[in-house]
Design a protein around this motif. Structure first.
Motif, mmCIF file in Angstrom:
data_model
loop_
_atom_site.group_PDB
_atom_site.id
_atom_site.type_symbol
_atom_site.label_atom_id
_atom_site.label_comp_id
_atom_site.label_asym_id
_atom_site.label_seq_id
_atom_site.Cartn_x
_atom_site.Cartn_y
_atom_site.Cartn_z
ATOM 1 N N SER A 1 0.901 -0.966 0.003
ATOM 2 C CA SER A 1 -0.016 0.025 -0.166
ATOM 3 C C SER A 1 0.765 1.206 -0.020
ATOM 4 C CB SER A 1 -0.980 -0.105 1.178
ATOM 5 O OG SER A 1 -1.707 1.127 1.304
ATOM 6 N N PHE A 2 1.874 1.033 0.665
ATOM 7 C CA PHE A 2 2.851 2.448 0.775
ATOM 8 C C PHE A 2 3.572 2.585 -0.509
ATOM 9 C CE2 PHE A 2 7.290 3.818 1.833
ATOM 10 C CZ PHE A 2 6.881 4.953 2.329
ATOM 11 N N VAL A 3 4.045 1.345 -1.076
ATOM 12 C CA VAL A 3 4.667 1.693 -2.297
ATOM 13 C C VAL A 3 3.640 2.245 -3.532
ATOM 14 C CG1 VAL A 3 5.692 0.269 -4.519
ATOM 15 C CG2 VAL A 3 6.318 -0.107 -2.098
ATOM 16 N N ARG A 4 2.553 1.847 -3.351
ATOM 17 C CA ARG A 4 1.479 2.060 -4.333
ATOM 18 C C ARG A 4 1.145 3.803 -4.234
ATOM 19 N NH1 ARG A 4 -5.108 0.405 -4.616
ATOM 20 N NH2 ARG A 4 -5.527 1.972 -5.942
ATOM 21 N N SER A 5 1.162 4.162 -2.917
ATOM 22 C CA SER A 5 0.997 5.593 -2.691
ATOM 23 C C SER A 5 2.141 6.462 -3.334
ATOM 24 C CB SER A 5 0.706 5.990 -1.346
ATOM 25 O OG SER A 5 0.895 7.296 -1.000
ATOM 26 N N ILE A 6 3.268 5.991 -2.890
ATOM 27 C CA ILE A 6 4.553 6.861 -3.416
ATOM 28 C C ILE A 6 4.468 6.793 -5.084
ATOM 29 C CG2 ILE A 6 6.959 6.767 -3.632
ATOM 30 C CD1 ILE A 6 7.194 5.585 -0.916
ATOM 31 N N VAL A 7 4.157 5.847 -5.895
ATOM 32 C CA VAL A 7 4.239 5.767 -7.213
ATOM 33 C C VAL A 7 3.359 6.445 -7.817
ATOM 34 C CG1 VAL A 7 3.734 4.075 -9.201
ATOM 35 C CG2 VAL A 7 5.112 3.399 -7.408
ATOM 36 N N SER A 8 2.054 6.714 -7.264
ATOM 37 C CA SER A 8 0.748 7.404 -7.554
ATOM 38 C C SER A 8 1.132 8.808 -7.533
ATOM 39 C CB SER A 8 -0.489 6.974 -6.760
ATOM 40 O OG SER A 8 -1.395 8.027 -7.390
ATOM 41 N N ASP A 9 1.629 9.197 -6.387
ATOM 42 C CA ASP A 9 2.113 10.645 -6.176
ATOM 43 C C ASP A 9 3.329 11.088 -7.133
ATOM 44 O OD1 ASP A 9 0.256 10.845 -4.088
ATOM 45 O OD2 ASP A 9 1.864 10.595 -2.350
ATOM 46 N N ALA A 10 4.153 10.302 -7.520
ATOM 47 C CA ALA A 10 5.189 10.459 -8.252
ATOM 48 C C ALA A 10 4.726 10.675 -9.788
ATOM 49 C CB ALA A 10 6.535 9.333 -8.223
ATOM 50 N N PHE A 11 4.062 10.037 -10.232
ATOM 51 C CA PHE A 11 3.615 10.012 -11.522
ATOM 52 C C PHE A 11 2.634 11.027 -11.761
ATOM 53 C CE2 PHE A 11 5.149 5.544 -11.950
ATOM 54 C CZ PHE A 11 5.750 5.694 -13.339
ATOM 55 N N GLY A 12 1.637 11.219 -10.736
ATOM 56 C CA GLY A 12 0.866 12.440 -10.697
ATOM 57 C C GLY A 12 1.622 13.765 -11.010
#
Length: 508
Positions: free
Chosen positions: A28-39
């Motif tokens: 879940s943490f990795v998903r949040s980081i990836v979503s923020d970075a790509f956004g």
């Protein structure tokens, strides 16, 4: 089994349970980081594309006025008026993006540039238009100073956005490295737990059980490989879920629905996506695509393709130009092949305008139930710099729906024609109950079938004339037309950056 063997086995099972819990939290943490970075990376790219449009519009405004002042020809006022109309709108959108990116210095530069543009119109442009043959030397000198100030402000803004884009790219790369590290750690922990379990079983066995334990070791190794396999699939799904599943805009003038479902096979997490963005003048941008290949690389390429399509739409509202521009971006980044459709739905005219790059043809369903598969066209993106794309204009009617989909929706059997027939039948039945037609299509097709690939379905419908108040159009049969104009290529779209968009035109 001895006491030590039982203790070791209990410890291994306990560690495995703890690993599963930690894996879920870390995922879940990795998903949040990836979503923020790509956004953030996508927002910076859109802001820089919009800044390029601002500079072009200001140049049109200035050069048109200067041409009129020198020649007295009113023809030069056309680019001036176009730039004067579009520049405030572009600056307002740029202000919104810089505020969203939390860049106070960039927001200040946008406000200063907007103030400079207004001062130039009030103290230079308006007096020059009223001069009527009088000397404008003083006004031109003042105008040059204001234009130079405007350029300095936009240059500072571009430098700020460039620095943020570098930081955003570093964030994306760091997120991808964290994903890779997460995979390696998961594999290492899985291997360690498997080794502990094997050791406990070996110590608990006798000499006569060695052959059985050898077979058990093979089974555990297979379990270990499967665990690593599932780990990569979950991470790729997290990437896709963070990037694909955006909420559709709430628009009473259109009936929108979408469904994305990952492949049921572990090895086939791919790069399918869809996008719907609201635009001015009662239109929406829609896009759908499919990246060749599967896994984390496909998810990353999917994000690149989506950014390229959205950024292109900020420069020119022409589907053929959007695909050609995205094709050039993907070729520069040496990305894998991508099939895609880009277009616009005009709910004022009941019209779809689109271009296709090697993607399965959209399905048009008329209000009376008639179905039409639209023509295919163009090579996929990322293959050749000589690829060309043409625009199809589809005149629909109230109650009509267009259905876009990826190939996973029809390639669930060896018979492609049968898969296409099943899809058309499911879509025609689903649009009769417009609550969620995309989900209804998916459920009908895969109720008793296996999805071998990712599936993305997007439906865009015009409400019937009785459901949309204030719209009075006569019912007419849908018609499709491919515009017979010069195709957009990589060589031609660079010139389009310097020309303002005028709606649904294609390159000439």
């Amino acid at each position: 089994m001895t006491r030590d063997a039982r203790w070791t086995l209990t410890a291994a099972v306990t560690a495995l349970i703890c690993f599963i819990v930690v894996f879920a939290v870390a995922g879940s943490f990795v998903r949040s980081i990836v979503s923020d970075a790509f956004g953030e990376s996508e927002n910076v790219r859109i802001a820089r594309a919009l800044l390029a449009a601002v500079v072009t519009q200001q140049l049109d405004e200035e050069s048109g006025l200067r041409g009129y002042a020198v020649t007295g020809e009113r023809l030069f006022l056309e680019p001036y008026r176009t730039g004067r109309e579009k520049l405030p709108q572009s600056l307002a959108r740029l202000q919104m993006l810089t505020d969203r990116l939390a860049l106070p210095e960039a927001s200040a530069d946008v406000r200063d540039a907007a103030a400079t543009a207004r001062l130039w119109r009030r103290t230079v442009a308006d007096p020059m238009l009223q001069a009527r043959g009088k000397s404008t030397a003083v006004l031109e000198s003042r105008g040059k100073a204001l234009v130079d100030r405007f350029r300095r402000q936009t240059d500072r803004l571009d430098a700020t956005l460039a620095r943020r884009r570098v930081a955003a790219n570093v964030g994306v790369q760091d997120a991808i490295r964290r994903v890779g590290l997460f995979v390696l750690v998961a594999i290492g922990i899985t291997a360690t737990l498997a080794a502990l379990l094997i050791g406990a079983q070996l110590r608990a066995s006798t000499r006569d059980e060695r052959e059985r334990l050898r077979a058990e070791q093979d089974r555990v190794r297979a379990t270990e490989l499967r665990a690593a396999y599932l780990t990569e699939k979950r991470i790729a799904e997290s990437l896709q879920s963070a990037l694909v599943q955006r909420p559709l805009p709430a628009m009473p003038a259109l009936l929108l629905s979408a469904r994305y479902a990952p492949a049921q096979e572990e090895a086939r997490v791919g790069g399918d996506w869809y996008d719907v963005l609201e635009l001015p003048e009662e239109r929406v941008l829609f896009a759908i695509g499919d990246v060749a290949g599967h896994g984390i690389d496909a998810a990353v390429t999917m994000n690149r393709a989506r950014q390229a399509l959205v950024s292109s739409a900020m420069l020119d509202l022409d589907p053929a130009f959007i695909l050609a521009h995205a094709n050039a971006d993907l070729l520069r980044e040496e990305a894998t092949m991508v099939t895609a459709i880009a277009g616009f739905a005009d709910y004022r005219r009941y019209e779809f305008v689109l271009a296709i790059a090697g993607h399965p043809p959209p399905l048009l369903i008329e209000s009376g139930g008639a179905t039409h598969l639209l023509a295919c066209g163009g090579l996929p993106l990322g293959i050749s710099p000589a690829s060309t794309y043409r625009v199809q204009r589809v005149q629909a009617s109230p109650g009509s729906t267009i259905v876009l989909y990826t190939d996973g929706a029809i390639e669930h059997s060896r018979d492609a024609l049968e898969g296409e027939r099943i899809f058309v039948d499911a879509a025609a039945a689903a649009v009769k109950s417009p609550a969620a037609p995309a989900s209804a299509i998916y459920e009908t097709i895969f109720e008793n079938r296996h999805a071998n690939d990712d599936v993305a379905i997007l439906t865009i419908g015009f409400p019937s004339s009785g459901r949309q108040a204030g719209k009075r159009f006569s019912r007419r049969s849908a018609s499709t037309k491919t515009l017979d104009l010069a195709p957009v290529t990589i060589e031609s779209f660079s010139e389009r950056r310097r020309a303002p968009s005028d709606g649904w035109r294609t390159a000439s």
